[in-house]
Design a protein around this motif. Structure first.
Motif, PDB file in Angstrom:
ATOM      1  N   ARG A 178       0.415   3.423  -1.985  1.00  0.00           N
ATOM      2  CA  ARG A 178       0.725   1.981  -1.984  1.00  0.00           C
ATOM      3  C   ARG A 178       0.081   1.307  -0.781  1.00  0.00           C
ATOM      4  O   ARG A 178      -0.461   0.208  -0.878  1.00  0.00           O
ATOM      5  CB  ARG A 178       2.240   1.770  -1.915  1.00  0.00           C
ATOM      6  CG  ARG A 178       2.985   2.063  -3.200  1.00  0.00           C
ATOM      7  CD  ARG A 178       4.489   1.894  -2.963  1.00  0.00           C
ATOM      8  NE  ARG A 178       5.291   2.229  -4.127  1.00  0.00           N
ATOM      9  CZ  ARG A 178       5.708   1.343  -5.048  1.00  0.00           C
ATOM     10  NH1 ARG A 178       5.373   0.082  -4.942  1.00  0.00           N
ATOM     11  NH2 ARG A 178       6.437   1.735  -6.067  1.00  0.00           N
ATOM     12  N   THR A 179       0.156   1.967   0.367  1.00  0.00           N
ATOM     13  CA  THR A 179      -0.414   1.378   1.578  1.00  0.00           C
ATOM     14  C   THR A 179      -1.931   1.305   1.476  1.00  0.00           C
ATOM     15  O   THR A 179      -2.537   0.289   1.836  1.00  0.00           O
ATOM     16  CB  THR A 179       0.002   2.215   2.808  1.00  0.00           C
ATOM     17  OG1 THR A 179       1.428   2.283   2.832  1.00  0.00           O
ATOM     18  CG2 THR A 179      -0.499   1.582   4.096  1.00  0.00           C
ATOM     19  N   ILE A 233      -3.851   0.966  -1.090  1.00  0.00           N
ATOM     20  CA  ILE A 233      -4.371  -0.068  -1.992  1.00  0.00           C
ATOM     21  C   ILE A 233      -3.645  -1.391  -1.804  1.00  0.00           C
ATOM     22  O   ILE A 233      -3.753  -2.294  -2.651  1.00  0.00           O
ATOM     23  CB  ILE A 233      -4.326   0.369  -3.480  1.00  0.00           C
ATOM     24  CG1 ILE A 233      -2.899   0.630  -3.947  1.00  0.00           C
ATOM     25  CG2 ILE A 233      -5.232   1.562  -3.721  1.00  0.00           C
ATOM     26  CD1 ILE A 233      -2.794   0.770  -5.457  1.00  0.00           C
ATOM     27  N   ALA A 234      -2.955  -1.533  -0.663  1.00  0.00           N
ATOM     28  CA  ALA A 234      -2.221  -2.782  -0.433  1.00  0.00           C
ATOM     29  C   ALA A 234      -3.160  -3.987  -0.434  1.00  0.00           C
ATOM     30  O   ALA A 234      -2.741  -5.107  -0.712  1.00  0.00           O
ATOM     31  CB  ALA A 234      -1.442  -2.711   0.874  1.00  0.00           C
ATOM     32  N   GLY A 249       1.426  -7.324  -5.141  1.00  0.00           N
ATOM     33  CA  GLY A 249       0.484  -6.242  -4.854  1.00  0.00           C
ATOM     34  C   GLY A 249       1.185  -4.902  -4.893  1.00  0.00           C
ATOM     35  O   GLY A 249       2.361  -4.809  -5.267  1.00  0.00           O
ATOM     36  N   SER A 250       0.468  -3.861  -4.481  1.00  0.00           N
ATOM     37  CA  SER A 250       0.968  -2.495  -4.672  1.00  0.00           C
ATOM     38  C   SER A 250       2.326  -2.267  -4.016  1.00  0.00           C
ATOM     39  O   SER A 250       3.135  -1.497  -4.508  1.00  0.00           O
ATOM     40  CB  SER A 250      -0.040  -1.496  -4.119  1.00  0.00           C
ATOM     41  OG  SER A 250      -0.235  -1.708  -2.732  1.00  0.00           O
ATOM     42  N   ARG A 251       2.574  -2.923  -2.900  1.00  0.00           N
ATOM     43  CA  ARG A 251       3.828  -2.668  -2.180  1.00  0.00           C
ATOM     44  C   ARG A 251       5.037  -3.261  -2.895  1.00  0.00           C
ATOM     45  O   ARG A 251       6.168  -2.871  -2.629  1.00  0.00           O
ATOM     46  CB  ARG A 251       3.756  -3.271  -0.782  1.00  0.00           C
ATOM     47  CG  ARG A 251       2.840  -2.516   0.143  1.00  0.00           C
ATOM     48  CD  ARG A 251       2.690  -3.266   1.445  1.00  0.00           C
ATOM     49  NE  ARG A 251       1.959  -2.473   2.416  1.00  0.00           N
ATOM     50  CZ  ARG A 251       2.484  -1.460   3.093  1.00  0.00           C
ATOM     51  NH1 ARG A 251       3.728  -1.102   2.881  1.00  0.00           N
ATOM     52  NH2 ARG A 251       1.761  -0.791   3.949  1.00  0.00           N
TER      53      ARG A 251
END
Lengths: 241, 803
Positions: free
Chosen positions: A206-207, A209-210, B728-730
């Motif tokens: 996740r980090t 591709i944040a 987003g991803s987070r």
């Protein structure tokens, strides 16, 4: 930086924008003035804007020179095209580019490597991610001339001997793509993550591709695909901590 | 295929005798209902030329399975060529000059300085603007150039030998404006003394994706409406109600932000205009360009091999399409015109805002006596802000009255956006239903069981009821004592079975045993290529990756415009029919060489078999070598649904688990369970991908996205992806998708679409209901940003203290 290659046609160290802090002969000031005006004209700013920008540039140049204890000595390029050599996907390639060309534009327009996508053109979405010496960067925020002497890897260069990179294969397997426009950037970022951290947690993915935006909503499957390549079991994407 | 047509003899089924089967038709039995719940066989009268009835997915080899995305390899390797990637010899790059004022009359456009920039090859000034609403009476506002009605409206364009030169030159176009008063905030635009966006009645045409508001409605000031829909007597309904809930809701403007911007590469040659377009409808672009330039459609070719997302905003050529074509005609060279991100946010569409007053009355048993909705919304200088769909179509009620109003503002025109009007409408409706449930002391799922007749959603609610998330829900709101409060909420969505009859495909079988399918349809990310390959695989036994899928080119048979979730529902029956017919031709072509009659041969599981057993089975490939021609082909187009007695709605039910930090106002979505139906899921993996996407886009809309216009200057203050926030991803929660197979017996594939019903409609409302469950406070406005959350909590606290 010290290993950086110079543009093939310019042997003078001062010719390399990456080496502007080296010792080198002082340039002809008149020619420099011409160059600067030409550059600004090329950039198409208005008359008022030109004056302002020119002032700013002179100021910053002088301030810079003062801090370095130099009088001058920065070679300038443009607005006309300059021949440089880029090392892309293991091949040295000569391209004639305007000095203001971004790496993304040089790859897409001059080298025909259109797998690298430009979406926001200002470093907010990472669709244009390529690797510069194995580090993921936004190619829309990098001048092509700043990539001279570095190894550039694009999505087209990720497969080896016709075999998809494991991250590419996992993306297909997990259907971690829909329209596919963010996919090259996502794949580059995730493959770079695994180079650096072969056993990431989902939080690490996740980090990583944040900064990569996807509008179709492929994230859960990107997490799953990347973790599978790492051999980290994650049958279901777990909630963030 | 395991099942073949089952003819029903009329002497056995007595109630059929009365209705003679029309000539050319036959009676078949089809699976209908939901496996595990309501699956049964129903009879349908269908054309005798239709292929055999498909059994349910469990009995199929390729359809209903999840082979990998057909073009996945091309997309992960960077080989997929999108419109922005097309490079042609001599191609020019075009760039718009746009207005930097929100409302003005353009007095003069001076392009002379731009023309002098070395490398500039063409300049074009727009005189006929597309996308915005148009005055019914153009004489009310006479102007040589289109009136500027929003900041960012394209005015002119240049074509040059490099993108940089084009950008430089576009900035040198001098535009002289006669500024007008403007209004960008809807509340202000509704006032009687507000500046008028249009001096008289104006309408916007809808697109193939929907959008566009009602045309025959009153217009007062900036208010275009109301468009009224009534059923029964709401006054009487409210009188009969034991409980009435009335509330006011607002939602923001959302911008599509597909990652690939709008744009084309146009190549105007004598006798043929070829256009590569990032579009949801090759057909719509061809039609638009042919109409605009008065060209025969046969002389316009549109190509969309890959496209980077549309979400409703990409139909027709739009301003980029016609301007690029005009510049190509002018210069004799191909022209690429792709919008930059700022233009993408300003000028090519958005989801209109809404301001809804919703009043619902119910009896003690939960049945709804009256539903009344008055809505206002702004689609900028366009129309189409109606949001009564969910209130009108989701539940049973005795009476209904809806009044939808568009409010013109000096902002970019709205357009169709994934389930137009429905996320807004569901946000209000589903919170109101929850409030009713609480007032009636009913479980929210039980109340919906009472008022929702849709059988698939009934099953979906059961899935939710039995889910781990729902079981952890506290029926009582606001039970957590700390600053992190957990909540669970549910909401539903409704969508419609839309079919485009302009859906055709050709299937070819070659002597070498290769097969291909051709259609002008485009793949906008849903994965129609994969599904088309699966259909041929089911017919010919060839693995999907070995089927050639050629789409996105108007040289092929016409394809549907991908709007309204029509693509899979519309095209797949045509593909299957074409595959079936090609197979019959193939069997006829090989029968002589095999010493058999065509009638005795069947093509099953990749083998040609003899019904009578006279001939040993032979592989399809070996049989193909015996074809008496090098190729057989068949083209089929969509036939109407088999037996459409009722307008089919479908949709889904989403449950959200969230945490609200009441100290900082932050909402974190932890888990979403989304239970959805879309007829026969053709490729469950791809279907789930789309539902993930709808859920995430819905969550993003609910919590983050907001187009902000500065009321003092009329400019968008966040026209990029760094300030216009997208999830987003987070932020991504754990998402579980439960697909409900729901057979309806309507076509040779029985498929429906999922783009719109999946997630985007129900998720925002489910999050809102979860917020109430967590905090005991209703969020009646979107987006639910930390500031909005803190304001709502403080407001509620104040009310308590005053009370």
């Amino acid at each position: 930086m010290s290993e950086a290659k110079l543009p093939a046609d310019q042997k003078d160290p001062a010719a390399d924008p990456l080496h502007s802090d080296r010792d080198h002969p002082v340039e002809n000031k008149a020619a420099k003035g011409m160059t600067r005006r030409g550059f600004l004209k090329g950039a198409g700013v208005t008359a008022a804007g030109t004056a302002l920008l020119e002032g700013a540039q002179v100021f910053s140049r002088e301030a810079l020179a003062a801090t370095r204890g130099e009088v001058s000595g920065v070679k300038e390029y443009g607005p006309g095209p300059v021949q440089v050599s880029l090392q892309v996907n293991g091949k040295e390639q000569n391209v004639l580019i305007e000095p203001r060309s971004t790496l993304a534009d040089a790859l897409r327009l001059d080298l025909g490597l259109t797998g690298t996508k430009v979406v926001c053109d200002r470093g907010a979405c990472s669709a244009c991610t390529v690797l510069l010496d194995n580090v993921p960067i936004n190619s829309c925020m990098t001048l092509a001339m700043d990539a001279v002497g570095h190894r550039v890897t694009t999505i087209e260069g990720l497969a080896k001997d016709g075999e998809m990179h494991p991250v590419q294969a996992a993306f297909v397997k997990h259907d971690a793509l829909q329209c596919g426009f963010c996919t090259p950037g996502m794949v580059m970022t995730c493959s770079a993550l695994l180079e650096k951290n072969p056993k990431p947690t989902e939080e690490d993915v996740r980090t990583a591709i944040a900064g990569n935006l996807c509008r179709c909503g492929t994230y859960p499957k990107i997490f799953a695909a990347t973790l599978e390549v790492a051999g980290v079991s994650s049958p279901e994407v777990t909630p963030k901590a | 295929m395991a099942t073949t047509k089952v003819p029903i003899s009329t002497d056995v089924v007595s109630d059929v005798v009365a209705e003679a089967i029309p000539a050319g038709m036959e009676m078949v039995m089809m699976p209908v209902g939901i496996p595990g719940y309501t699956l049964r066989q129903e009879q349908r009268t269908i054309p005798a030329t239709e292929p055999p009835v498909l059994p349910i997915n469990a009995d199929l080899k390729f359809i209903g399975r999840s082979p990998e995305r057909w073009d996945g390899h091309a997309k992960v390797s960077g080989q997929a060529r999108y419109t922005a990637d097309v490079q042609l010899p001599g191609m020019l790059y075009a760039k718009f000059a746009n207005s930097n004022v929100p409302h003005a009359k353009v007095v003069a456009v001076d392009t002379s300085a731009a023309e002098k920039v070395p490398g500039v090859k063409g300049v074009f000034v727009i005189e006929n603007l597309l996308g915005s609403a148009k005055l019914l009476n153009p004489a009310l506002d006479v102007s040589k150039y289109p009136i500027i009605r929003y900041a960012g409206q394209p005015i002119a364009a240049v074509a040059a030998t490099s993108p940089q030169i084009a950008e430089d030159a576009a900035r040198r176009i001098k535009i002289q404006y006669e500024a007008r008063p403007f209004v960008v905030a809807m509340e202000q635009a509704r006032q009687a003394d507000a500046p008028m966006v249009f001096p008289g009645p104006a309408n916007e045409e809808g697109t193939a994706g929907g959008g566009g508001g009602a045309a025959d409605v009153p217009q007062t000031g900036n208010i275009h409406g109301p468009s009224v829909n009534t059923h029964g007597d709401v006054e009487q309904g409210f009188k009969e109600a034991d409980v009435v809930v009335e509330s006011h809701y607002t939602t923001q403007v959302q911008v599509h932000n597909a990652l690939e911007s709008h744009g084309v590469v146009a190549d105007w040659k004598p006798g043929l205009l070829t256009v590569w377009a990032s579009t949801q409808g090759t057909a719509s672009v061809r039609e638009g360009l042919a109409g605009f330039f008065r060209l025969p459609k046969s002389q316009v070719r549109v190509i969309t091999e890959f496209m980077g997302g549309g979400f409703g905003a990409k139909f027709g050529p739009g301003n980029p399409g016609v301007v690029a074509a005009a510049l190509s005609k002018q210069t004799g060279l191909p022209v690429r015109l792709m919008l930059d991100r700022k233009e993408e946010q300003l000028s090519v569409g958005n989801r209109p805002s809404s301001d809804q007053t919703l009043k619902i009355g119910a009896r003690k048993d939960g049945t709804l006596t009256a539903v009344q909705l008055v809505s206002y919304g702004t689609a900028g200088c366009g129309t189409g802000a109606g949001c009564a769909g969910p209130a009108t179509n989701m539940y049973q009620y005795d009476s209904l009255r809806t009044e939808e109003n568009d409010v013109f503002t000096n902002a970019g025109p709205g357009t169709a956006f994934r389930a137009p009007g429905h996320p807004q409408g569901a946000f209000a409706l589903e919170q109101t239903i929850d409030e009713l449930a609480e007032r009636l002391k009913m479980d929210p799922l039980d109340l919906r069981d009472k008022i929702d007749r849709n059988s698939a959603r009934r099953v979906e609610r059961q899935v939710i009821r039995e889910s781990a998330i729902w079981k952890t829900r506290n029926a009582k709101p606001n039970v957590d004592s700390g600053h992190i409060k957990r909540g669970v909420g549910v909401a539903q969505g409704v969508w419609y079975r839309n079919i485009s009859m302009d859906s055709a495909a050709e299937v070819r079988v070659h002597q070498d045993g290769s097969v291909e399918v051709l259609s002008a349809v485009q793949d906008i990310g849903g994965g129609i290529k994969t599904v088309m390959a699966q259909i041929l695989s089911e017919q010919f036994g060839v693995p999907p990756q070995q089927v050639s899928v050629k789409i996105g080119d108007t040289n092929y048979p016409v394809g549907p415009n991908s709007g309204g979730s029509v693509t899979t529902a519309s095209l797949t029956p045509a593909v299957r029919d074409a595959a079936w017919q090609a197979a019959q031709k193939f069997l006829a072509g090989v029968a002589p060489a095999l010493g058999a009659t065509p009638e005795d041969l069947v093509l099953v599981d990749g083998e040609v078999r003899s019904r009578s057993g006279k001939m040993a089975p032979i592989t399809f490939r070996r049989a193909a070598a015996k074809m008496n021609t090098s190729e057989v082909s068949a083209q089929a187009r969509r036939i109407p649904d088999y037996d459409r007695k009722a307008y089919e709605t479908y949709g889904g039910v989403d449950v959200a688990e969230i945490e609200v930090d009441v100290e900082v106002g932050l909402i974190r979505v932890k888990r979403i369970l989304a239970a959805h139906d879309c007829g026969r899921p053709m490729n469950p993996q791809q279907t789930k991908s789309q539902i993930n996407g709808g859920v995430i886009q819905g969550m993003s809309y609910a919590l983050y996205e907001d187009r902000l216009l500065d009321p003092n200057y009329g400019l968008m203050v966040n026209p990029n992806l760094d300030r216009y926030q997208i999830a987003g991803s987070r932020e991504i929660p754990q998402i579980e998708v439960h697909l409900v197979q729901s057979y309806i017996g309507q076509s040779s594939t029985d498929a429906s679409g999922i783009g719109e019903p999946g997630g985007i409609i129900a998720t925002p409302a489910a999050i809102a209901n979860a917020f109430y469950n967590a905090t005991g406070v209703r969020m009646r406005s979107l987006p639910m940003t930390p500031a909005a959350v803190l304001t709502a909590l403080a407001h509620s606290q104040q009310k308590k203290e005053t009370a």
